[in-house]
Motif scaffolding. Structure first.
Motif, PDB file in Angstrom:
ATOM      1  N   ALA A  70       0.826  -1.205   0.000  1.00  0.00           N
ATOM      2  CA  ALA A  70       0.000   0.000   0.000  1.00  0.00           C
ATOM      3  C   ALA A  70       0.863   1.259   0.000  1.00  0.00           C
ATOM      4  O   ALA A  70       0.504   2.270  -0.623  1.00  0.00           O
ATOM      5  N   VAL A  71       1.994   1.203   0.681  1.00  0.00           N
ATOM      6  CA  VAL A  71       2.916   2.341   0.682  1.00  0.00           C
ATOM      7  C   VAL A  71       3.404   2.615  -0.737  1.00  0.00           C
ATOM      8  O   VAL A  71       3.460   3.766  -1.178  1.00  0.00           O
ATOM      9  N   TRP A  72       3.754   1.563  -1.469  1.00  0.00           N
ATOM     10  CA  TRP A  72       4.212   1.729  -2.852  1.00  0.00           C
ATOM     11  C   TRP A  72       3.129   2.347  -3.734  1.00  0.00           C
ATOM     12  O   TRP A  72       3.436   3.033  -4.709  1.00  0.00           O
ATOM     13  N   ARG A 123       1.572   9.330   1.666  1.00  0.00           N
ATOM     14  CA  ARG A 123       2.603   8.301   1.531  1.00  0.00           C
ATOM     15  C   ARG A 123       3.597   8.388   2.684  1.00  0.00           C
ATOM     16  O   ARG A 123       3.974   7.383   3.279  1.00  0.00           O
ATOM     17  N   ARG A 124       4.008   9.594   3.038  1.00  0.00           N
ATOM     18  CA  ARG A 124       4.970   9.752   4.129  1.00  0.00           C
ATOM     19  C   ARG A 124       4.394   9.252   5.446  1.00  0.00           C
ATOM     20  O   ARG A 124       5.101   8.623   6.239  1.00  0.00           O
ATOM     21  N   LYS A 125       3.104   9.505   5.679  1.00  0.00           N
ATOM     22  CA  LYS A 125       2.473   8.998   6.901  1.00  0.00           C
ATOM     23  C   LYS A 125       2.515   7.471   6.915  1.00  0.00           C
ATOM     24  O   LYS A 125       2.821   6.861   7.935  1.00  0.00           O
ATOM     25  N   LEU A 126       2.210   6.851   5.785  1.00  0.00           N
ATOM     26  CA  LEU A 126       2.281   5.390   5.697  1.00  0.00           C
ATOM     27  C   LEU A 126       3.703   4.889   5.926  1.00  0.00           C
ATOM     28  O   LEU A 126       3.913   3.883   6.600  1.00  0.00           O
ATOM     29  N   VAL A 127       4.688   5.575   5.352  1.00  0.00           N
ATOM     30  CA  VAL A 127       6.086   5.190   5.568  1.00  0.00           C
ATOM     31  C   VAL A 127       6.392   5.225   7.061  1.00  0.00           C
ATOM     32  O   VAL A 127       7.005   4.296   7.601  1.00  0.00           O
ATOM     33  N   GLU A 128       5.960   6.264   7.751  1.00  0.00           N
ATOM     34  CA  GLU A 128       6.198   6.377   9.193  1.00  0.00           C
ATOM     35  C   GLU A 128       5.542   5.216   9.947  1.00  0.00           C
ATOM     36  O   GLU A 128       6.094   4.705  10.918  1.00  0.00           O
ATOM     37  N   ASP A 129       4.355   4.815   9.508  1.00  0.00           N
ATOM     38  CA  ASP A 129       3.608   3.749  10.179  1.00  0.00           C
ATOM     39  C   ASP A 129       4.170   2.351   9.887  1.00  0.00           C
ATOM     40  O   ASP A 129       4.143   1.483  10.751  1.00  0.00           O
ATOM     41  N   VAL A 130       4.653   2.137   8.671  1.00  0.00           N
ATOM     42  CA  VAL A 130       5.013   0.800   8.199  1.00  0.00           C
ATOM     43  C   VAL A 130       6.508   0.517   8.298  1.00  0.00           C
ATOM     44  O   VAL A 130       6.905  -0.610   8.563  1.00  0.00           O
ATOM     45  N   VAL A 142      18.728   1.522  -0.063  1.00  0.00           N
ATOM     46  CA  VAL A 142      18.423   2.681   0.773  1.00  0.00           C
ATOM     47  C   VAL A 142      18.290   2.255   2.230  1.00  0.00           C
ATOM     48  O   VAL A 142      18.022   1.089   2.531  1.00  0.00           O
ATOM     49  N   ARG A 143      18.467   3.231   3.116  1.00  0.00           N
ATOM     50  CA  ARG A 143      18.322   2.997   4.549  1.00  0.00           C
ATOM     51  C   ARG A 143      17.542   4.168   5.145  1.00  0.00           C
ATOM     52  O   ARG A 143      17.813   5.325   4.834  1.00  0.00           O
ATOM     53  N   GLY A 144      16.575   3.839   5.980  1.00  0.00           N
ATOM     54  CA  GLY A 144      15.812   4.860   6.680  1.00  0.00           C
ATOM     55  C   GLY A 144      14.592   5.323   5.911  1.00  0.00           C
ATOM     56  O   GLY A 144      14.434   5.063   4.717  1.00  0.00           O
ATOM     57  N   ARG A 145      13.740   6.014   6.626  1.00  0.00           N
ATOM     58  CA  ARG A 145      12.456   6.440   6.061  1.00  0.00           C
ATOM     59  C   ARG A 145      12.604   7.479   4.956  1.00  0.00           C
ATOM     60  O   ARG A 145      11.886   7.423   3.950  1.00  0.00           O
ATOM     61  N   ASP A 146      13.527   8.424   5.120  1.00  0.00           N
ATOM     62  CA  ASP A 146      13.687   9.458   4.098  1.00  0.00           C
ATOM     63  C   ASP A 146      14.141   8.868   2.770  1.00  0.00           C
ATOM     64  O   ASP A 146      13.578   9.190   1.717  1.00  0.00           O
ATOM     65  N   GLU A 147      15.136   8.003   2.817  1.00  0.00           N
ATOM     66  CA  GLU A 147      15.646   7.398   1.584  1.00  0.00           C
ATOM     67  C   GLU A 147      14.612   6.463   0.958  1.00  0.00           C
ATOM     68  O   GLU A 147      14.468   6.420  -0.270  1.00  0.00           O
ATOM     69  N   PHE A 148      13.882   5.711   1.793  1.00  0.00           N
ATOM     70  CA  PHE A 148      12.853   4.823   1.259  1.00  0.00           C
ATOM     71  C   PHE A 148      11.745   5.634   0.598  1.00  0.00           C
ATOM     72  O   PHE A 148      11.308   5.313  -0.511  1.00  0.00           O
ATOM     73  N   ASP A 149      11.299   6.703   1.241  1.00  0.00           N
ATOM     74  CA  ASP A 149      10.252   7.553   0.675  1.00  0.00           C
ATOM     75  C   ASP A 149      10.704   8.144  -0.655  1.00  0.00           C
ATOM     76  O   ASP A 149       9.931   8.199  -1.619  1.00  0.00           O
ATOM     77  N   ALA A 150      11.958   8.552  -0.742  1.00  0.00           N
ATOM     78  CA  ALA A 150      12.490   9.095  -1.999  1.00  0.00           C
ATOM     79  C   ALA A 150      12.508   8.027  -3.092  1.00  0.00           C
ATOM     80  O   ALA A 150      12.194   8.309  -4.256  1.00  0.00           O
ATOM     81  N   ALA A 151      12.843   6.786  -2.728  1.00  0.00           N
ATOM     82  CA  ALA A 151      12.830   5.687  -3.699  1.00  0.00           C
ATOM     83  C   ALA A 151      11.411   5.437  -4.210  1.00  0.00           C
ATOM     84  O   ALA A 151      11.200   5.202  -5.404  1.00  0.00           O
ATOM     85  N   LEU A 152      10.434   5.495  -3.311  1.00  0.00           N
ATOM     86  CA  LEU A 152       9.039   5.325  -3.717  1.00  0.00           C
ATOM     87  C   LEU A 152       8.638   6.396  -4.724  1.00  0.00           C
ATOM     88  O   LEU A 152       8.012   6.098  -5.747  1.00  0.00           O
ATOM     89  N   ALA A 153       8.983   7.644  -4.422  1.00  0.00           N
ATOM     90  CA  ALA A 153       8.632   8.752  -5.316  1.00  0.00           C
ATOM     91  C   ALA A 153       9.263   8.564  -6.693  1.00  0.00           C
ATOM     92  O   ALA A 153       8.619   8.827  -7.718  1.00  0.00           O
ATOM     93  N   THR A 154      10.495   8.079  -6.736  1.00  0.00           N
ATOM     94  CA  THR A 154      11.173   7.847  -8.008  1.00  0.00           C
ATOM     95  C   THR A 154      10.448   6.791  -8.834  1.00  0.00           C
ATOM     96  O   THR A 154      10.207   6.982 -10.034  1.00  0.00           O
ATOM     97  N   VAL A 155      10.092   5.677  -8.213  1.00  0.00           N
ATOM     98  CA  VAL A 155       9.382   4.613  -8.936  1.00  0.00           C
ATOM     99  C   VAL A 155       8.026   5.117  -9.423  1.00  0.00           C
ATOM    100  O   VAL A 155       7.627   4.840 -10.561  1.00  0.00           O
TER     101      VAL A 155
END
Length: 121
Positions: free
Chosen positions: A12-14, A22-29, A43-56
């Protein structure tokens, strides 16, 4: 631990395209120091993961992730196939296989992904 639910929340985050939601979901999941590794990124951490999601999401507008297989689990580990397809389409453009490890509190600690089917250039 309900790993099926964790995997569903992870997908669901993806699929969440609103950056704030999306950021709220990243924080939760996602665990604060969670890692994601596949052949294209690490990637490591919420910021990098969120950025990877945005790129995809930028690369595949109008596409959605879905489970491609039942979720197989033991202990705090789940493995599953996923598919990325245009919303409503039967055939997936991208197919992958992930191994997800969860924390004791039900967040994603790590995902190691493999790409089984990718579009040709």
């Amino acid at each position: 631990m309900d790993l099926q639910n964790i995997v569903e929340r992870y997908l669901a985050v993806w699929n969440e395209t609103d950056p704030t939601a999306r950021r709220k979901l990243v924080e939760d999941v996602w665990a604060a120091d969670g890692t994601y590794t596949d052949p294209l990124t690490a990637v490591r951490g919420r910021d990098e993961f969120d950025a990877a999601l945005a790129t995809v999401q930028t690369q595949f507008p109008g596409f959605a992730f879905r489970l491609g297989s039942p979720v197989d689990t033991h202990h705090n580990v789940a493995r599953f196939t996923w598919e990325l397809a245009p919303e409503g389409a039967e055939e997936a453009l991208v197919v992958g296989f992930d191994v997800l490890t969860a924390t004791e509190d039900g967040r994603v600690a790590s995902v190691v992904g493999f790409l089984d089917k990718v579009p040709s250039a």
